[in-house]
Motif scaffolding. Structure first.
Motif, PDB file in Angstrom:
ATOM      1  N   SER A  24     -26.930  22.792 -31.428  1.00  0.00           N
ATOM      2  CA  SER A  24     -28.118  22.100 -31.912  1.00  0.00           C
ATOM      3  C   SER A  24     -29.268  23.099 -31.970  1.00  0.00           C
ATOM      4  O   SER A  24     -29.153  24.229 -31.481  1.00  0.00           O
ATOM      5  CB  SER A  24     -28.480  20.911 -31.010  1.00  0.00           C
ATOM      6  OG  SER A  24     -28.791  21.361 -29.701  1.00  0.00           O
TER       7      SER A  24
ATOM      8  N   SER B 215     -29.176  28.591 -24.183  1.00  0.00           N
ATOM      9  CA  SER B 215     -30.324  28.592 -25.082  1.00  0.00           C
ATOM     10  C   SER B 215     -30.465  29.964 -25.718  1.00  0.00           C
ATOM     11  O   SER B 215     -30.073  30.980 -25.136  1.00  0.00           O
ATOM     12  CB  SER B 215     -31.610  28.259 -24.320  1.00  0.00           C
ATOM     13  OG  SER B 215     -31.529  26.997 -23.712  1.00  0.00           O
TER      14      SER B 215
ATOM     15  N   SER C 118     -20.230  21.580 -16.849  1.00  0.00           N
ATOM     16  CA  SER C 118     -21.038  21.707 -18.060  1.00  0.00           C
ATOM     17  C   SER C 118     -22.091  22.789 -17.895  1.00  0.00           C
ATOM     18  O   SER C 118     -22.496  23.112 -16.771  1.00  0.00           O
ATOM     19  CB  SER C 118     -21.736  20.377 -18.377  1.00  0.00           C
ATOM     20  OG  SER C 118     -20.811  19.349 -18.627  1.00  0.00           O
TER      21      SER C 118
ATOM     22  N   PHE D 243     -17.949  21.226 -27.170  1.00  0.00           N
ATOM     23  CA  PHE D 243     -19.210  21.950 -27.337  1.00  0.00           C
ATOM     24  C   PHE D 243     -20.028  21.293 -28.442  1.00  0.00           C
ATOM     25  O   PHE D 243     -19.481  20.780 -29.425  1.00  0.00           O
ATOM     26  CB  PHE D 243     -18.951  23.404 -27.725  1.00  0.00           C
ATOM     27  CG  PHE D 243     -18.364  24.276 -26.649  1.00  0.00           C
ATOM     28  CD1 PHE D 243     -17.846  23.757 -25.477  1.00  0.00           C
ATOM     29  CD2 PHE D 243     -18.333  25.658 -26.823  1.00  0.00           C
ATOM     30  CE1 PHE D 243     -17.303  24.561 -24.494  1.00  0.00           C
ATOM     31  CE2 PHE D 243     -17.794  26.489 -25.858  1.00  0.00           C
ATOM     32  CZ  PHE D 243     -17.272  25.939 -24.696  1.00  0.00           C
ATOM     33  N   THR D 244     -21.354  21.347 -28.290  1.00  0.00           N
ATOM     34  CA  THR D 244     -22.255  20.843 -29.317  1.00  0.00           C
ATOM     35  C   THR D 244     -23.349  21.862 -29.594  1.00  0.00           C
ATOM     36  O   THR D 244     -24.048  22.284 -28.659  1.00  0.00           O
ATOM     37  CB  THR D 244     -22.893  19.513 -28.896  1.00  0.00           C
ATOM     38  OG1 THR D 244     -21.872  18.544 -28.614  1.00  0.00           O
ATOM     39  CG2 THR D 244     -23.801  18.981 -30.004  1.00  0.00           C
TER      40      THR D 244
ATOM     41  N   GLN E  15     -24.456  23.235 -26.023  1.00  0.00           N
ATOM     42  CA  GLN E  15     -24.075  22.394 -24.891  1.00  0.00           C
ATOM     43  C   GLN E  15     -22.571  22.501 -24.723  1.00  0.00           C
ATOM     44  O   GLN E  15     -21.817  22.188 -25.656  1.00  0.00           O
ATOM     45  CB  GLN E  15     -24.483  20.946 -25.136  1.00  0.00           C
ATOM     46  CG  GLN E  15     -24.070  19.980 -24.036  1.00  0.00           C
ATOM     47  CD  GLN E  15     -24.788  20.245 -22.732  1.00  0.00           C
ATOM     48  OE1 GLN E  15     -25.991  20.461 -22.705  1.00  0.00           O
ATOM     49  NE2 GLN E  15     -24.031  20.220 -21.638  1.00  0.00           N
TER      50      GLN E  15
ATOM     51  N   TYR F 222     -29.323  25.973 -29.265  1.00  0.00           N
ATOM     52  CA  TYR F 222     -28.636  25.558 -28.047  1.00  0.00           C
ATOM     53  C   TYR F 222     -27.126  25.495 -28.256  1.00  0.00           C
ATOM     54  O   TYR F 222     -26.646  25.319 -29.383  1.00  0.00           O
ATOM     55  CB  TYR F 222     -29.114  24.168 -27.601  1.00  0.00           C
ATOM     56  CG  TYR F 222     -30.579  24.063 -27.326  1.00  0.00           C
ATOM     57  CD1 TYR F 222     -31.453  23.468 -28.232  1.00  0.00           C
ATOM     58  CD2 TYR F 222     -31.117  24.562 -26.137  1.00  0.00           C
ATOM     59  CE1 TYR F 222     -32.811  23.378 -27.985  1.00  0.00           C
ATOM     60  CE2 TYR F 222     -32.480  24.474 -25.875  1.00  0.00           C
ATOM     61  CZ  TYR F 222     -33.312  23.881 -26.807  1.00  0.00           C
ATOM     62  OH  TYR F 222     -34.657  23.795 -26.542  1.00  0.00           O
TER      63      TYR F 222
ATOM     64  N   ARG G  15     -25.549  24.513 -20.466  1.00  0.00           N
ATOM     65  CA  ARG G  15     -26.244  24.571 -21.750  1.00  0.00           C
ATOM     66  C   ARG G  15     -26.843  25.946 -21.934  1.00  0.00           C
ATOM     67  O   ARG G  15     -27.651  26.390 -21.107  1.00  0.00           O
ATOM     68  CB  ARG G  15     -27.332  23.509 -21.858  1.00  0.00           C
ATOM     69  CG  ARG G  15     -27.923  23.440 -23.279  1.00  0.00           C
ATOM     70  CD  ARG G  15     -28.978  22.364 -23.445  1.00  0.00           C
ATOM     71  NE  ARG G  15     -30.280  22.786 -22.959  1.00  0.00           N
ATOM     72  CZ  ARG G  15     -31.429  22.244 -23.341  1.00  0.00           C
ATOM     73  NH1 ARG G  15     -31.430  21.247 -24.242  1.00  0.00           N
ATOM     74  NH2 ARG G  15     -32.578  22.653 -22.831  1.00  0.00           N
TER      75      ARG G  15
ATOM     76  N   ASN H 132     -19.360  21.319 -22.506  1.00  0.00           N
ATOM     77  CA  ASN H 132     -18.807  20.357 -21.551  1.00  0.00           C
ATOM     78  C   ASN H 132     -17.319  20.611 -21.348  1.00  0.00           C
ATOM     79  O   ASN H 132     -16.688  21.311 -22.133  1.00  0.00           O
ATOM     80  CB  ASN H 132     -19.019  18.929 -22.064  1.00  0.00           C
ATOM     81  CG  ASN H 132     -20.476  18.570 -22.228  1.00  0.00           C
ATOM     82  OD1 ASN H 132     -21.342  19.084 -21.521  1.00  0.00           O
ATOM     83  ND2 ASN H 132     -20.767  17.686 -23.175  1.00  0.00           N
TER      84      ASN H 132
END
Lengths: 121, 107
Positions: free
Chosen positions: A71, A21, A17, A68-69, A82, A80, A19, A84
């Motif tokens: 946000s 930014s 994973s 993926f997320t 995220q 962001y 993240r 995974n």
């Protein structure tokens, strides 16, 4: 001046994973949708995900859906991604991009410099 | 998904030439078509939106036309800084898709 600055890229093993930014400046963050677009080494551009200005609407490419997320933290002017269950085919430079409207429209009028994600064992 | 096909994939031209790049969508996308320029190692830059509207700050030698499935990007008189890769992109529906790119090189 509108600026977008990505960070968080690096080398990660398959299945891992990460993240990403993207810090924005020079404009009212909540007034505009944002997106992530990626580019594999030596390849073309691929849209990944978008989020509306309020964060209430999100969209994903099938290739990343469920892994993926996207946000945003409007108090920090930060977007962001995220990521995974990363795969070798996720290796790419990831760009964040601003859209010209609060709703997602798919037009990218300002881009960050990109951050490289490498998925390899 | 809507497929975007650009032609040619590469193009050699000289400073001062008039150059046209074409983009074809696999289905009608009205005027939901954007053009980007990308230089090596740099992020893409929006040139044309809504098929024919010039983005602020982009030189007037760039122009776009078309609607439905067929679109063109024209550079009226090539300048040295225009040698780059150009991408078309549809924003008619998700997933937003790009053409494969046209690399414009110096002859």
């Amino acid at each position: 001046e509108v600026q977008l600055l990505e960070s968080g890229g690096g080398l990660v093993q398959p299945g891992g994973s990460l993240r990403l930014s993207c810090v924005a400046s020079g404009f009212t963050f909540t007034n505009y949708a944002k997106s992530w677009v990626r580019q594999a080494p030596g390849k073309g551009l691929e849209w990944v995900s978008s989020i509306s200005g309020t964060g209430g609407s999100t969209y994903y490419a099938d290739s990343v859906k469920g892994r993926f997320t996207i946000s945003r933290d409007n108090s920090k002017n930060t977007l962001y991604l995220q990521m995974n269950s990363l795969r070798a085919e996720d290796t790419a430079v990831y760009y964040c991009a601003k859209e010209p409207y609060k709703g997602v429209y798919g037009e990218f009028d300002c881009w960050g410099q990109g951050t490289l994600v490498t998925v390899s064992s | 998904d809507i497929q975007m096909t650009q032609s040619p994939s590469s193009l050699s031209a000289s400073v001062g030439d008039r150059v046209t790049i074409t983009c074809r969508a696999s289905q009608s996308i009205s005027s939901y078509l954007n053009w980007y320029q990308q230089k090596p190692g740099k992020a893409p830059n929006l040139l044309i939106y809504a098929a024919s509207s010039l983005q602020s700050g982009v030189p007037s030698r760039f122009s776009g036309s078309g609607s439905g499935t067929d679109f063109t990007l024209t550079i009226s008189s090539l300048q040295p800084e225009d040698f780059a890769t150009y991408y078309c992109q549809q924003n008619y529906s998700t997933p937003y898709t790009f053409g494969q790119g046209t690399k414009l090189e110096i002859k």
